[in-house]
Design a protein around this motif. Sequence first.
Motif, PDB file in Angstrom:
ATOM      1  N   PHE A 262       3.339   3.165  -2.722  1.00 39.29           N
ATOM      2  CA  PHE A 262       4.619   3.481  -1.682  1.00 39.29           C
ATOM      3  C   PHE A 262       5.877   3.053  -2.474  1.00 39.29           C
ATOM      4  O   PHE A 262       6.774   3.516  -2.037  1.00 39.29           O
ATOM      5  CB  PHE A 262       4.327   2.386  -0.817  1.00 39.29           C
ATOM      6  CG  PHE A 262       3.445   2.744   0.437  1.00 39.29           C
ATOM      7  CD1 PHE A 262       3.923   3.768   1.370  1.00 39.29           C
ATOM      8  CD2 PHE A 262       2.001   2.660   0.453  1.00 39.29           C
ATOM      9  CE1 PHE A 262       3.039   4.416   2.445  1.00 39.29           C
ATOM     10  CE2 PHE A 262       1.129   3.170   1.459  1.00 39.29           C
ATOM     11  CZ  PHE A 262       1.843   3.915   2.579  1.00 39.29           C
ATOM     12  N   GLU A 263       5.819   1.997  -3.537  1.00 37.40           N
ATOM     13  CA  GLU A 263       7.007   1.714  -4.113  1.00 37.40           C
ATOM     14  C   GLU A 263       7.807   2.812  -4.507  1.00 37.40           C
ATOM     15  O   GLU A 263       9.059   2.512  -5.005  1.00 37.40           O
ATOM     16  CB  GLU A 263       6.850   0.702  -5.036  1.00 37.40           C
ATOM     17  CG  GLU A 263       6.173  -0.535  -4.405  1.00 37.40           C
ATOM     18  CD  GLU A 263       5.806  -1.907  -5.500  1.00 37.40           C
ATOM     19  OE1 GLU A 263       6.127  -1.554  -6.688  1.00 37.40           O
ATOM     20  OE2 GLU A 263       5.458  -3.010  -5.206  1.00 37.40           O
TER      21      GLU A 263
ATOM     22  N   LEU B 163      -1.447   1.046  -1.883  1.00 38.96           N
ATOM     23  CA  LEU B 163      -0.219   0.374  -1.580  1.00 38.96           C
ATOM     24  C   LEU B 163       0.678   0.327  -2.669  1.00 38.96           C
ATOM     25  O   LEU B 163       2.023   0.182  -2.451  1.00 38.96           O
ATOM     26  CB  LEU B 163      -0.644  -1.143  -1.279  1.00 38.96           C
ATOM     27  CG  LEU B 163      -1.727  -1.437  -0.211  1.00 38.96           C
ATOM     28  CD1 LEU B 163      -2.280  -2.921  -0.219  1.00 38.96           C
ATOM     29  CD2 LEU B 163      -1.246  -0.856   1.078  1.00 38.96           C
ATOM     30  N   GLU B 164       0.462   0.080  -4.062  1.00 32.53           N
ATOM     31  CA  GLU B 164       1.492   0.373  -5.152  1.00 32.53           C
ATOM     32  C   GLU B 164       2.257   1.588  -5.033  1.00 32.53           C
ATOM     33  O   GLU B 164       3.512   1.560  -5.280  1.00 32.53           O
ATOM     34  CB  GLU B 164       0.629  -0.080  -6.476  1.00 32.53           C
ATOM     35  CG  GLU B 164       0.240  -1.438  -6.493  1.00 32.53           C
ATOM     36  CD  GLU B 164      -0.196  -1.654  -7.794  1.00 32.53           C
ATOM     37  OE1 GLU B 164      -0.198  -0.860  -8.807  1.00 32.53           O
ATOM     38  OE2 GLU B 164      -0.660  -2.815  -8.167  1.00 32.53           O
TER      39      GLU B 164
ATOM     40  N   GLU C  50      -6.654   3.014   2.723  1.00 28.79           N
ATOM     41  CA  GLU C  50      -5.469   2.325   2.763  1.00 28.79           C
ATOM     42  C   GLU C  50      -5.335   1.207   1.679  1.00 28.79           C
ATOM     43  O   GLU C  50      -4.174   1.079   1.245  1.00 28.79           O
ATOM     44  CB  GLU C  50      -4.991   1.823   4.072  1.00 28.79           C
ATOM     45  CG  GLU C  50      -6.309   0.582   4.478  1.00 28.79           C
ATOM     46  CD  GLU C  50      -7.303   0.935   5.282  1.00 28.79           C
ATOM     47  OE1 GLU C  50      -8.010   0.120   5.863  1.00 28.79           O
ATOM     48  OE2 GLU C  50      -8.051   2.098   4.824  1.00 28.79           O
ATOM     49  N   GLY C  51      -6.274   0.520   1.334  1.00 26.42           N
ATOM     50  CA  GLY C  51      -6.279  -0.566   0.181  1.00 26.42           C
ATOM     51  C   GLY C  51      -5.966   0.181  -1.207  1.00 26.42           C
ATOM     52  O   GLY C  51      -5.920  -0.896  -2.011  1.00 26.42           O
TER      53      GLY C  51
ATOM     54  N   TYR D  98      -1.753  -5.764   5.374  1.00 23.64           N
ATOM     55  CA  TYR D  98      -1.388  -5.052   4.280  1.00 23.64           C
ATOM     56  C   TYR D  98       0.093  -5.057   4.449  1.00 23.64           C
ATOM     57  O   TYR D  98       0.880  -5.074   5.319  1.00 23.64           O
ATOM     58  CB  TYR D  98      -1.769  -3.807   4.104  1.00 23.64           C
ATOM     59  CG  TYR D  98      -3.394  -3.384   3.878  1.00 23.64           C
ATOM     60  CD1 TYR D  98      -4.165  -3.481   2.959  1.00 23.64           C
ATOM     61  CD2 TYR D  98      -4.014  -3.166   5.258  1.00 23.64           C
ATOM     62  CE1 TYR D  98      -5.466  -3.154   3.052  1.00 23.64           C
ATOM     63  CE2 TYR D  98      -5.638  -3.127   5.308  1.00 23.64           C
ATOM     64  CZ  TYR D  98      -6.358  -3.076   4.220  1.00 23.64           C
ATOM     65  OH  TYR D  98      -7.561  -2.906   4.105  1.00 23.64           O
ATOM     66  N   ARG D  99       0.606  -5.333   3.128  1.00 25.18           N
ATOM     67  CA  ARG D  99       1.871  -5.124   2.982  1.00 25.18           C
ATOM     68  C   ARG D  99       2.436  -4.229   1.837  1.00 25.18           C
ATOM     69  O   ARG D  99       1.590  -4.326   0.827  1.00 25.18           O
ATOM     70  CB  ARG D  99       2.615  -6.606   2.483  1.00 25.18           C
ATOM     71  CG  ARG D  99       4.109  -6.898   2.267  1.00 25.18           C
ATOM     72  CD  ARG D  99       4.619  -8.153   1.821  1.00 25.18           C
ATOM     73  NE  ARG D  99       3.895  -9.414   2.523  1.00 25.18           N
ATOM     74  CZ  ARG D  99       4.148  -9.794   3.742  1.00 25.18           C
ATOM     75  NH1 ARG D  99       5.462  -9.465   4.105  1.00 25.18           N
ATOM     76  NH2 ARG D  99       3.843 -10.795   4.066  1.00 25.18           N
ATOM     77  N   PHE D 100       3.231  -3.367   2.296  1.00 20.80           N
ATOM     78  CA  PHE D 100       3.718  -2.446   1.381  1.00 20.80           C
ATOM     79  C   PHE D 100       5.259  -2.173   1.229  1.00 20.80           C
ATOM     80  O   PHE D 100       5.653  -2.283   2.433  1.00 20.80           O
ATOM     81  CB  PHE D 100       3.045  -1.214   1.399  1.00 20.80           C
ATOM     82  CG  PHE D 100       3.193  -0.312   2.582  1.00 20.80           C
ATOM     83  CD1 PHE D 100       4.370   0.596   3.077  1.00 20.80           C
ATOM     84  CD2 PHE D 100       2.377  -0.530   3.675  1.00 20.80           C
ATOM     85  CE1 PHE D 100       4.518   0.961   4.175  1.00 20.80           C
ATOM     86  CE2 PHE D 100       2.632   0.036   5.081  1.00 20.80           C
ATOM     87  CZ  PHE D 100       3.729   0.817   5.131  1.00 20.80           C
ATOM     88  N   SER D 101       6.068  -1.616   0.151  1.00 20.20           N
ATOM     89  CA  SER D 101       7.471  -1.542   0.138  1.00 20.20           C
ATOM     90  C   SER D 101       7.710  -0.197  -0.066  1.00 20.20           C
ATOM     91  O   SER D 101       7.131   0.488  -0.957  1.00 20.20           O
ATOM     92  CB  SER D 101       8.146  -2.549  -0.638  1.00 20.20           C
ATOM     93  OG  SER D 101       7.995  -3.659  -0.304  1.00 20.20           O
TER      94      SER D 101
ATOM     95  N   PHE E 144       0.666   5.830   5.936  1.00 18.18           N
ATOM     96  CA  PHE E 144      -0.158   4.795   5.847  1.00 18.18           C
ATOM     97  C   PHE E 144      -1.358   5.037   6.752  1.00 18.18           C
ATOM     98  O   PHE E 144      -2.566   4.826   6.461  1.00 18.18           O
ATOM     99  CB  PHE E 144       0.608   3.649   6.142  1.00 18.18           C
ATOM    100  CG  PHE E 144      -0.436   2.424   5.966  1.00 18.18           C
ATOM    101  CD1 PHE E 144      -0.657   1.854   4.866  1.00 18.18           C
ATOM    102  CD2 PHE E 144      -0.899   1.797   6.956  1.00 18.18           C
ATOM    103  CE1 PHE E 144      -1.602   0.544   4.853  1.00 18.18           C
ATOM    104  CE2 PHE E 144      -1.768   1.041   6.927  1.00 18.18           C
ATOM    105  CZ  PHE E 144      -2.168  -0.037   5.972  1.00 18.18           C
TER     106      PHE E 144
ATOM    107  N   THR F 145      10.292  -3.227   3.383  1.00 11.64           N
ATOM    108  CA  THR F 145       8.849  -3.987   3.295  1.00 11.64           C
ATOM    109  C   THR F 145       8.085  -3.873   4.697  1.00 11.64           C
ATOM    110  O   THR F 145       8.828  -4.265   5.602  1.00 11.64           O
ATOM    111  CB  THR F 145       8.986  -5.190   2.797  1.00 11.64           C
ATOM    112  OG1 THR F 145       9.661  -5.178   1.342  1.00 11.64           O
ATOM    113  CG2 THR F 145       7.563  -5.882   2.400  1.00 11.64           C
TER     114      THR F 145
END
Length: 635
Positions: free
Chosen positions: A313-314, A310-311, A306-307, A278-281, A297, A268
């Motif tokens: 990336f999982e 994010l999802e 970028e917004g 922003y946070r991404f995993s 990213f 993460t």
Amino acid sequence: MIGYSIFDLVEITEAELQGAGEPCIIEQLLIDSRKLTFPQSTLFVALKSSSRDGHQFISQLYEQGVRNFMVTDFPSWEAYPLATFLKVKDSLEALQAIAAYHREKFSYPVIGITGSNGKTIVKEWIHYLLQGVKHSVRSPRSFNSQLGVPLSVWQMNDQYDLAIFEAGISKLGEMKRLERIIQPTLGLITNIGDAHAEGFSSIEQKLNEKLGLFDQVKGLIYCSDQDLVSQAVAMKFNSTSTRLYDWGRRDSCFVQLLQVNTENGNTTCLVRTQNKEYRFSIPYVDAMALENAMHAFTCAAALGLEGLILEQFESLPPLQMRLEVKKGINGCLIVNDAYNADLTGLISALDFMGLQSASMDRVVILSDVSGVSSHAEQAYAQIASHLRLHDINKLFAVGKQFSEYRHFFSEIKEAYFFDRTDELTHALRKSHFTKELILIKGQRSFEFEQLMKFFELQTHQTRLEVDLAAISHNLRQYKSGLPPETQLMVMVKAFSYGAGSFEIAHLLQFHGVQQMAVAYVDEGVELRKMSIHMPIMVMNTDAKSFLQALDYNLEPELYSLDIIEKLHQFLDEQGVRFFPVHIKLDTGMHRLGLNEEDVTVFIERYASSSRFRIKTVFTHLVAAENPQHDGFTKM
């Protein structure tokens, strides 16, 4: 699809025109005679190399309907009365000129990617992350060479709103040629290391050559924590209008990496860009995956997207033959990285291996590493040090450099050295491996993918005594009963039912059979290695063998919606269009095949897709032997 007339191409390439062919629009550029799809609109570019001359395939392609050829030597005109020939000084340069001209037709953003490692996966991840907001065209697989780049750029058309192309070089002067073809508006350099370093006097010289891809870009993405890259970028772009989109740990970065947490196989990241956090995993824990994800990213942030990603990336997908973990024989786990072997990539692969099961003994199967000829002794001493650091129990090393520096590896419990891959494969026994973690990493030229076949080998027990003269007689009898326009496909599965695939396949090819069919991909690969160039259908294709089918130009049978979806996704990931496939229908046998409902779904989902080219549709006849049901059979 944008096309060009022969006269357009003459003007672009300054070619000399000869021949009386019918005027047509060229929509396909062909360099591999085995991959002909649309002969009427194809220009075959006859390339010469140290090992092969494309001019020798003109006759074969002419018989298959190709009428337009780009050559450096005019062939005998009398032999090709319906053909048109464009004679140029250098076929590769002419191909590049066509691609550069084609590139100028489009004004949407073009991302150019270069670097020592990670070009292909960064390209694929950018495409994956942006697919919900952008329709992008990209380099197929790792098409990044002097030949691969023009073929990649040729795919551009008005259906797309973004292009992503990678560029690789091995010596001075090459990047300028690629820059003229790609003409990137946004650049990205992944990193700099030892990969492909032989053609340069220093790593700084190689770095400056790679930065030549970005002479005209409006923006450049890079990691400013990499000191060599950061210094070279500052020097080159200090007085230009190019905007720099750097990422790293410093406050001044365009994207600042604030925090990294690794847990349960995921990483993460907390990042800040333009005063937003922003946070991404990502579903990986190795350092190289983190670096690649940050490049992707930052690219999205440079595009202002970028917004929105994010999802995604999982679920970032792995790249086939790049650090895949597979179940192997005798309870083993296989880390498959049989794609390249440079020093930086090896260290990354060993780190990745160290994150896997701690209870298993560790085995490394490794080829000579690339890019170290100028400092080979130092490099192999470093490799030995890393192998000891990661507690490697067994080493199987292939290549002359490993043999020369084998004394560095004396502390490994078991170390075996081979000059060639076939020597290793002959020496291996399945009993050598039990509940071990095995890393397979090699340069593509060593063909380590055949080692994966060793671990997943398909075996066939059927045997049959045959008479080649009788086969020839039977073949002539069958052909005599067929209309001239009807083609013949011959089953040679189970390695010709144990009869010897070499003899049978060459006999069939000699007698002009149009197609062959095999049961498994490994059988088709063996036929290709024996110079069988005719089309080969594979009846049992699974996702694990898609890459080999693509590499060896094998044509899969599609018999279920599940396998169709997986292949379509794979071809999309690889950027491959018009891949030949065969569709099997179920008309009553109820074994394999699409039923009526499946066919409807197939048409709705894939009829307009350019990924497939349907070569045949077929079925098993449920009652062919029963005269009472001839009406049903004929229907």
